[in-house]
Scaffold this motif. Structure first.
Motif, PDB file in Angstrom:
ATOM      1  N   GLN A 153      38.343  54.265  44.980  1.00 30.35           N
ATOM      2  CA  GLN A 153      37.745  54.365  43.688  1.00 30.35           C
ATOM      3  C   GLN A 153      37.028  53.811  42.930  1.00 30.35           C
ATOM      4  OE1 GLN A 153      41.511  54.798  40.921  1.00 30.35           O
ATOM      5  NE2 GLN A 153      42.130  57.459  42.294  1.00 30.35           N
ATOM      6  N   PRO A 154      36.019  54.367  42.209  1.00 26.17           N
ATOM      7  CA  PRO A 154      34.790  53.379  41.662  1.00 26.17           C
ATOM      8  C   PRO A 154      35.578  52.363  40.503  1.00 26.17           C
ATOM      9  CG  PRO A 154      34.301  55.490  41.598  1.00 26.17           C
ATOM     10  CD  PRO A 154      35.746  55.788  42.178  1.00 26.17           C
ATOM     11  N   GLY A 155      35.248  51.076  40.736  1.00 25.56           N
ATOM     12  CA  GLY A 155      36.076  49.746  39.944  1.00 25.56           C
ATOM     13  C   GLY A 155      35.144  49.182  40.007  1.00 25.56           C
ATOM     14  N   PRO A 156      35.863  47.938  39.507  1.00 23.56           N
ATOM     15  CA  PRO A 156      35.080  46.009  39.429  1.00 23.56           C
ATOM     16  C   PRO A 156      34.911  46.050  41.098  1.00 23.56           C
ATOM     17  CG  PRO A 156      36.402  46.117  37.779  1.00 23.56           C
ATOM     18  CD  PRO A 156      36.934  48.182  38.270  1.00 23.56           C
ATOM     19  N   VAL A 157      34.140  45.307  41.383  1.00 16.20           N
ATOM     20  CA  VAL A 157      33.637  44.664  42.804  1.00 16.20           C
ATOM     21  C   VAL A 157      34.268  43.732  42.936  1.00 16.20           C
ATOM     22  CG1 VAL A 157      32.181  43.453  43.850  1.00 16.20           C
ATOM     23  CG2 VAL A 157      30.907  45.205  42.604  1.00 16.20           C
ATOM     24  N   GLY A 158      35.379  42.528  42.379  1.00 15.86           N
ATOM     25  CA  GLY A 158      35.963  42.146  42.498  1.00 15.86           C
ATOM     26  C   GLY A 158      37.249  42.560  42.934  1.00 15.86           C
ATOM     27  N   ILE A 159      37.496  43.705  42.000  1.00 17.85           N
ATOM     28  CA  ILE A 159      38.976  44.431  42.209  1.00 17.85           C
ATOM     29  C   ILE A 159      38.854  44.675  44.012  1.00 17.85           C
ATOM     30  CG2 ILE A 159      40.845  46.022  41.941  1.00 17.85           C
ATOM     31  CD1 ILE A 159      39.914  44.886  38.340  1.00 17.85           C
TER      32      ILE A 159
END
Length: 243
Positions: A153-159
């Motif tokens: 899913q789309p989301g923060p790159v770090g996660i």
């Protein structure tokens, strides 16, 4: 200080960590509670695990993140008593704070490997797997599914990068190494790198064919992610290629 006094003090500190209004007091109480829990035998420490798990209700990010560090520090050493703590790892994959989510993935990855090793150890030594380990594994399957969802899913790159790192670990765990012939002689807490070649016999959970098949499916999902390259952040694309 005897065991009863230590448990009472730890309980008082955990209560302060959850209910005190001052964040500095909360964190100081948590650190002291962790030290006491580390000094207790596994059974005595486990009696306090429900109170440790209650800390997931804290509105403070630093408290929730510190909770995960406690789980990794304490529960991995008393894994047979950790059933009340493992659900926290799954719940925190949906936390509103990215630092908590990232720490949950890191801690959960270590737990995943430890539970897998414990199951394999028991099956190799006794020809069966205790019910408590199978229940932990069911939580680990939920954890894997949760991390898989984060990766897609789309989301923060770090996660996303940590989620992909876990999937890399998952694939490597269940990918046979044709050049690996070492006999399985692991002991609890050894943190050795698991190899699927250790698995033998027949067990509904520890089925090499099924586990390898799922690892292959996961690999193909990662490869599919590379198709619409323009949709992925550069760091994600680079890491998938490297892995």
């Amino acid at each position: 200080m005897n065991v009863v006094d230590s448990r009472d003090q730890a309980l008082s500190l955990l209560t302060a960590a959850l209910n005190h209004s001052d964040l500095a007091v909360k964190l100081s109480s948590l650190k002291q509670a962790r030290d006491i829990l580390s000094s207790l035998d596994s059974s005595s420490a486990a009696d306090l695990f429900p109170y440790v798990a209650d800390l997931q209700r804290s509105p403070h990010t630093l408290v929730r993140k510190f909770l995960l560090e406690i789980i990794e520090d304490i529960a991995l050493r008393t894994i047979e008593h950790s059933a009340v703590l493992v659900p926290v790892l799954v719940a925190f994959l949906r936390d509103v704070d990215s630092d908590v989510v990232k720490q949950s993935i890191v801690t959960g990855t270590h737990f995943f490997c430890s539970v897998l090793e414990e199951m394999t150890l028991q099956f190799q030594q006794y020809g069966k797997v205790d019910q408590w380990v199978q229940e932990l594994w069911m939580w680990m399957v939920r954890f894997k599914e949760g991390v898989f969802s984060i990766a897609l899913q789309p989301g923060p790159v770090g996660i996303k990068l940590l989620a992909l790192k876990f999937l890399e670990t998952y694939i490597l765990l269940f990918t046979p190494d044709n050049g690996y012939h070492e006999k399985f002689e692991a002991t609890r807490g050894s943190r050795r790198t698991f190899n699927i070649s250790w698995l033998g016999g027949t067990h509904p959970i520890l089925d090499p064919v099924s586990l390898t098949s799922d690892a292959n499916k996961t690999l193909f999902v990662l490869l599919d992610m590379l198709q619409p390259v323009s949709c992925l952040p550069g760091a994600v694309t680079i890491n998938i290629v490297n892995w």
